[in-house]
Design an enzyme around this catalytic site. Structure first.
Site, PDB file in Angstrom:
ATOM      1  N   ASP A 238       3.310  -0.973  -3.198  1.00 53.18           N
ATOM      2  CA  ASP A 238       3.495  -1.975  -4.254  1.00 53.18           C
ATOM      3  C   ASP A 238       4.949  -2.447  -4.226  1.00 53.18           C
ATOM      4  O   ASP A 238       5.872  -1.638  -4.428  1.00 53.18           O
ATOM      5  CB  ASP A 238       3.269  -1.363  -5.639  1.00 53.18           C
ATOM      6  CG  ASP A 238       1.810  -1.109  -5.990  1.00 53.18           C
ATOM      7  OD1 ASP A 238       0.908  -1.563  -5.268  1.00 53.18           O
ATOM      8  OD2 ASP A 238       1.587  -0.454  -7.040  1.00 53.18           O
TER       9      ASP A 238
ATOM     10  N   HIS B 224      -1.377   2.045   0.182  1.00 45.99           N
ATOM     11  CA  HIS B 224      -0.619   0.796   0.202  1.00 45.99           C
ATOM     12  C   HIS B 224       0.676   0.911  -0.569  1.00 45.99           C
ATOM     13  O   HIS B 224       0.918   1.881  -1.283  1.00 45.99           O
ATOM     14  CB  HIS B 224      -1.481  -0.370  -0.283  1.00 45.99           C
ATOM     15  CG  HIS B 224      -1.796  -0.344  -1.746  1.00 45.99           C
ATOM     16  ND1 HIS B 224      -2.934   0.243  -2.225  1.00 45.99           N
ATOM     17  CD2 HIS B 224      -1.137  -0.833  -2.824  1.00 45.99           C
ATOM     18  CE1 HIS B 224      -2.961   0.106  -3.552  1.00 45.99           C
ATOM     19  NE2 HIS B 224      -1.859  -0.528  -3.940  1.00 45.99           N
TER      20      HIS B 224
ATOM     21  N   HIS C 165      -3.649  -4.607  -1.556  1.00 48.25           N
ATOM     22  CA  HIS C 165      -3.648  -3.352  -2.311  1.00 48.25           C
ATOM     23  C   HIS C 165      -4.920  -2.541  -2.040  1.00 48.25           C
ATOM     24  O   HIS C 165      -5.505  -1.964  -2.941  1.00 48.25           O
ATOM     25  CB  HIS C 165      -3.455  -3.648  -3.805  1.00 48.25           C
ATOM     26  CG  HIS C 165      -2.147  -4.303  -4.096  1.00 48.25           C
ATOM     27  ND1 HIS C 165      -1.063  -3.635  -4.610  1.00 48.25           N
ATOM     28  CD2 HIS C 165      -1.715  -5.575  -3.870  1.00 48.25           C
ATOM     29  CE1 HIS C 165      -0.032  -4.467  -4.723  1.00 48.25           C
ATOM     30  NE2 HIS C 165      -0.408  -5.650  -4.283  1.00 48.25           N
TER      31      HIS C 165
ATOM     32  N   HIS D  78       4.796  -7.531  -7.325  1.00 47.34           N
ATOM     33  CA  HIS D  78       3.395  -7.298  -7.707  1.00 47.34           C
ATOM     34  C   HIS D  78       3.235  -7.416  -9.220  1.00 47.34           C
ATOM     35  O   HIS D  78       2.157  -7.805  -9.705  1.00 47.34           O
ATOM     36  CB  HIS D  78       2.965  -5.911  -7.230  1.00 47.34           C
ATOM     37  CG  HIS D  78       1.572  -5.513  -7.604  1.00 47.34           C
ATOM     38  ND1 HIS D  78       0.495  -6.355  -7.489  1.00 47.34           N
ATOM     39  CD2 HIS D  78       1.075  -4.340  -8.069  1.00 47.34           C
ATOM     40  CE1 HIS D  78      -0.601  -5.722  -7.869  1.00 47.34           C
ATOM     41  NE2 HIS D  78      -0.278  -4.509  -8.239  1.00 47.34           N
TER      42      HIS D  78
HETATM   43 MN   LIG Z   1      -1.175  -1.629  -5.796  1.00 46.60          MN
END
Ligand SMILES: [Mn+2]
Ligand SMILES: [Mn+2]
Lengths: 259, 259
Positions: free
Chosen positions: B75, B73, B69, B79
């Site tokens: 997710d 980036h 991260h 996550h």
């Molecule tokens: Mn993140």
């Protein structure tokens, strides 16, 4: 006229398909091993930061160790001494990360000879059947080697003479760099050069000629067998590492769905 | 009809432009800092292997330390604890990495209030002007925060009360997750949630609601101001890290050239 609204609609309705050309990244992803005394690239490794626990009650995440040239990756011109005044991986223009791709398939010949080298005549024979190599596009070199991608020993295919993996002859590497307008060369093996290329004259001709001419390399590609000989649009997406010589990359192909 | 041959020709002639939405990666790329005792993400760092020297006479390359991260980036649902049974970053279907995107611009309001939170009414006002949010597409939330991207202190904008960065209200995060068919939410800040979101009820609602609903996040985007309100096609290209919670990603937008 190929409007982006049409493309978006066709992505949603599935008549344009997205094919992943990237090898999954994990601790056993094959990497290049060089002889002593050369520096070595790191394998890919995850280091857990938290996983819904006291280190982070609602979240899971990891830190990463890797090499720029680990797994499916992008070679930028500065990776090679011949391209040292060229682009690093962050200065490659974004317009050059998306372009047409053709697939030249020699799987049958590699099955008989793992040291198979593509020659200029093979390129001309392919062009006679499929038309010219694309200007500002990729030549993707299908050898069947991706079938070995989850077995590092079979992927390296080394014996006492060194690795035996397919590639491109010195003359053909020079031809692709000097006589075509390709963006670059994509391969299924650990690097763009043949396993025996340390002993070629000059050594590592794909690296030397192509990167020296401002072209790029893509390695450890998967699923090239799912692409048409021509007609795919490829997105090669390295991380924009400032000053970087290359990067692990996601490589995606858009193709017309045929079934 | 939006054929890929037409798209390839338009990429080559420049009437389709590629805009890079990715922040360059380097040692000063801003990262999230969590309070004690939580685990921390690594900054981005290069470790030189060789540079045309005795460690590798013809080649330059680096090893990399980073977090999943870190920088621009992606997710993935896993996550967050609410998405722990969902996709990791390698199992997200490739078809969901390419899709239409719209841009909702609140730069003027954030300039007056760095803690600005988007509300459901703002989304409805945007839709009244520009049409519905795209099914299987991205909402890109433009706040002007990318102008701070090379200044980690200004980017974090923290005081004794914690970070002050713009985001999405609890009600709006729930609305986007439950009442739309978005692929996900893209932001210019260090994460999809507002700087103050640790104190919301529930905390971190973008992470909790969106990842819990199988949607994705994209962070630290640049150049959203160069995109039309609708009409771009975005390629979000994280590395396919097996079991990964996310990944540094290259994010590219295709747009119709207007000039
Ligand atoms: Mn993140
Ligand atoms: Mn390489």
């Amino acid at each position: 006229m190929g409007s982006l609204d049409d493309v978006a609609a066709r992505l949603v309705d599935g008549t344009i398909e997205v094919i992943d050309l990237t090898a999954p990244l994990h601790a056993d992803t094959p990497i290049l091993a060089l002889p002593e005394p050369f520096g070595q690239t790191e394998p890919f490794r995850l280091h857990e930061i938290s996983r819904y626990d006291e280190r982070g009650p609602a979240w899971y995440w990891n830190n990463i160790t890797t090499g720029e040239h680990t797994g499916t990756h992008f070679d930028a011109p500065v990776h090679w001494v011949t391209g040292q005044d060229g682009d690093d991986v962050a200065t490659v223009p974004p317009s050059r990360l998306v372009g047409p791709a053709v697939v030249l398939d020699v799987t049958d010949r590699v099955a008989e000879d793992p040291d198979f080298l593509l020659e200029v005549d093979d390129v001309h024979a392919w062009e006679a059947e499929h038309g010219p190599l694309p200007a500002r596009g990729w030549l993707l070199y299908r050898t069947g080697w991706d079938a070995r991608g989850e077995d590092p020993a079979a992927f390296a295919n080394a014996d006492d003479d060194g690795p035996h993996t397919p590639g491109i002859s010195v003359a053909c590497a020079r031809y692709l760099a000097e006589e075509t307008e390709l963006l670059g060369l994509g391969v299924e093996t650990v690097g763009t050069d043949a396993g025996a290329a340390a002993g070629f004259d000059p050594p590592f001709p794909c690296h030397g000629f192509l990167l020296g001419a401002g072209r790029y390399g893509l390695t450890q590609l998967r699923n090239l067998g799912r692409l048409p000989a021509r007609g795919a649009v490829v997105v090669a997406a390295p991380l924009p590492i400032v000053g970087g010589s290359g990067s692990p990359a996601r490589v995606l192909a858009l193709v017309e769905r045929t079934s």
